[in-house]
Scaffold this active site. Structure first.
Site, PDB file in Angstrom:
ATOM      1  N   ASP A  10       0.816  -1.214   0.000  1.00 23.71           N
ATOM      2  CA  ASP A  10       0.000   0.000   0.000  1.00 23.71           C
ATOM      3  C   ASP A  10       0.849   1.263   0.000  1.00 23.71           C
ATOM      4  O   ASP A  10       2.068   1.225   0.170  1.00 23.71           O
ATOM      5  CB  ASP A  10      -0.948   0.020   1.215  1.00 23.71           C
ATOM      6  CG  ASP A  10      -0.281  -0.531   2.479  1.00 23.71           C
ATOM      7  OD1 ASP A  10       0.896  -0.232   2.710  1.00 23.71           O
ATOM      8  OD2 ASP A  10      -0.950  -1.273   3.219  1.00 23.71           O
ATOM      9  N   ASN A  13      -7.378  -3.646  14.596  1.00 27.05           N
ATOM     10  CA  ASN A  13      -8.756  -4.032  14.264  1.00 27.05           C
ATOM     11  C   ASN A  13      -8.803  -5.227  13.311  1.00 27.05           C
ATOM     12  O   ASN A  13      -9.849  -5.547  12.759  1.00 27.05           O
ATOM     13  CB  ASN A  13      -9.515  -2.847  13.663  1.00 27.05           C
ATOM     14  CG  ASN A  13      -8.878  -2.327  12.384  1.00 27.05           C
ATOM     15  OD1 ASN A  13      -7.928  -2.907  11.862  1.00 27.05           O
ATOM     16  ND2 ASN A  13      -9.403  -1.228  11.867  1.00 27.05           N
ATOM     17  N   HIS A  22      -7.008  -5.530  10.448  1.00 24.44           N
ATOM     18  CA  HIS A  22      -6.778  -5.265   9.026  1.00 24.44           C
ATOM     19  C   HIS A  22      -5.423  -5.807   8.579  1.00 24.44           C
ATOM     20  O   HIS A  22      -4.486  -5.938   9.367  1.00 24.44           O
ATOM     21  CB  HIS A  22      -6.902  -3.768   8.705  1.00 24.44           C
ATOM     22  CG  HIS A  22      -5.741  -2.922   9.139  1.00 24.44           C
ATOM     23  ND1 HIS A  22      -5.834  -1.972  10.134  1.00 24.44           N
ATOM     24  CD2 HIS A  22      -4.467  -2.846   8.696  1.00 24.44           C
ATOM     25  CE1 HIS A  22      -4.678  -1.364  10.284  1.00 24.44           C
ATOM     26  NE2 HIS A  22      -3.822  -1.887   9.421  1.00 24.44           N
ATOM     27  N   GLU A  49      -9.530  -2.739   5.538  1.00 15.53           N
ATOM     28  CA  GLU A  49     -10.150  -2.470   6.829  1.00 15.53           C
ATOM     29  C   GLU A  49     -11.396  -3.346   7.026  1.00 15.53           C
ATOM     30  O   GLU A  49     -11.943  -3.894   6.064  1.00 15.53           O
ATOM     31  CB  GLU A  49     -10.555  -0.994   6.910  1.00 15.53           C
ATOM     32  CG  GLU A  49      -9.392  -0.015   6.826  1.00 15.53           C
ATOM     33  CD  GLU A  49      -8.663   0.167   8.151  1.00 15.53           C
ATOM     34  OE1 GLU A  49      -8.881  -0.636   9.082  1.00 15.53           O
ATOM     35  OE2 GLU A  49      -7.874   1.113   8.261  1.00 15.53           O
TER      36      GLU A  49
END
Length: 254
Positions: A67, A136, A138, A143
Site C-alpha cells: 500500500d 482491528n 486489518h 479495513e
C-alpha cells in the site's frame, strides 16, 4: 493456517527472516510482497545484515508493497516509498526498477489500482507475502467491512488505523485518511503468506483472526483459508489465544 508461537519480538523477527531468506535462496528471482509499519522492522534489519555478510543476494528479486498513502509523494518522509528506501531498498542489491509501490500521487486512483494489479499478474503473482496485522484485524489497508475487497483499491482508513498511525506524524490531522491498498485477491493467490504479530495491543486482533470465524469484519481471518499461511505470534500478541494452544508451540487451523 499454521500458527507458530515464539517467545518475543526478536524470535519472531528471526523466524520471519529465515523464511524470507529461504525463499530467496530457493528461488533467486522470487516475487516478494512486502509490508510496512513497526512490526517488520526486525525482519528487514536481519535481511540487510545477512546481505552485508554475503549470505543473501537480492539482485533478481522483485518486490511489491501492499500500500501507499494517497496524497504523499515518494519523497515525503512518511510515505511508504521512503520507509522502504530507508529500511531495506538502500541497504541491499535490489534492482530499483523491480521494486514496486502504488503511486499515492496518481491523478486517477482507480486506473492506478488496475495498473498495480496488472503488474503483479505480469510478474507471475506473489511467491511470498509478508503481512502485519492492525489492531482491528486489518491487513494491508483492507479495513473491517461487509465484504472482502478483492482487487487493489482506494481504501478509507478507519479511526482506529488513523490513531495508530498518528505516532508517525507531527499531528493527528496530518495522518492521511486514504490509501491505495492491494486487495485480498493478490494476497490469497500468494504461494505463501507470513503474518507477523507482536505486542499486547495486537492480542485481540490475533485472537479474532486465529480463533474466530472467517469474516470481513476481521480481514486477517481470511488467512484461515489460505493453503500456506504461517502466523508468527510472540507471547504478548498470543495472550488471548487458549493456553493449551500456546503451550503446543504450533497449531494448524483449517
Amino acid at each position: 493456517m499454521d500458527v507458530v508461537f515464539v517467545e518475543d519480538y526478536e524470535a519472531m523477527s528471526r523466524r520471519a527472516a529465515e523464511i524470507v531468506a529461504g525463499q530467496i535462496r530457493q528461488k533467486p528471482d522470487s516475487v516478494l510482497g512486502l509490508a510496512t509499519g513497526s512490526t517488520p522492522l526486525g525482519l528487514y534489519h536481519l535481511l540487510c545484515r545477512w546481505y552485508a555478510a554475503g549470505r543473501l543476494d537480492f539482485s533478481a528479486v522483485t518486490t511489491f508493497n501492499l500500500d501507499e498513502y494517497i496524497g504523499l509523494s515518494p519523497t515525503h518522509p512518511q510515505s511508504y516509498h521512503a520507509f522502504m528506501q530507508k529500511h531495506l531498498f538502500s541497504k541491499v542489491n535490489l534492482c530499483p526498477v523491480r521494486c514496486f509501490l502504488p503511486d499515492g500521487m496518481a491523478g486517477d486512483v482507480l486506473a492506478e489500482a488496475g495498473r498495480y494489479d496488472a503488474r503483479i499478474e505480469a510478474a507471475g503473482g506473489i511467491d511470498l507475502q509478508v503481512l502485519g496485522i492492525g489492531r482491528n484485524g486489518h491487513i494491508g489497508f483492507n479495513e473491517p467491512d461487509d465484504h472482502f475487497a478483492v482487487r487493489t483499491h482506494r481504501a478509507y482508513l478507519s479511526d482506529d488505523t488513523i490513531k495508530a498511525n498518528a505516532r508517525f506524524f507531527p499531528r493527528l490531522a496530518d495522518v492521511p485518511r486514504e490509501a491505495i491498498s492491494v486487495g485480498m485477491g493478490a494476497i490469497m493467490k500468494a504461494q505463501r503468506v507470513v503474518l507477523l504479530a507482536s505486542g499486547p495491543d495486537k492480542a485481540e486482533a490475533v485472537h479474532r483472526a486465529v480463533c474466530g470465524v472467517v469474516t470481513p469484519r476481521v480481514p486477517a481471518s481470511i488467512l484461515q483459508l489460505h493453503r500456506a499461511a504461517t502466523v508468527l505470534v510472540d507471547a504478548d500478541a498470543a495472550a488471548l489465544v487458549p493456553e493449551k494452544w500456546r503451550h503446543a508451540g504450533r497449531i494448524h487451523i483449517g
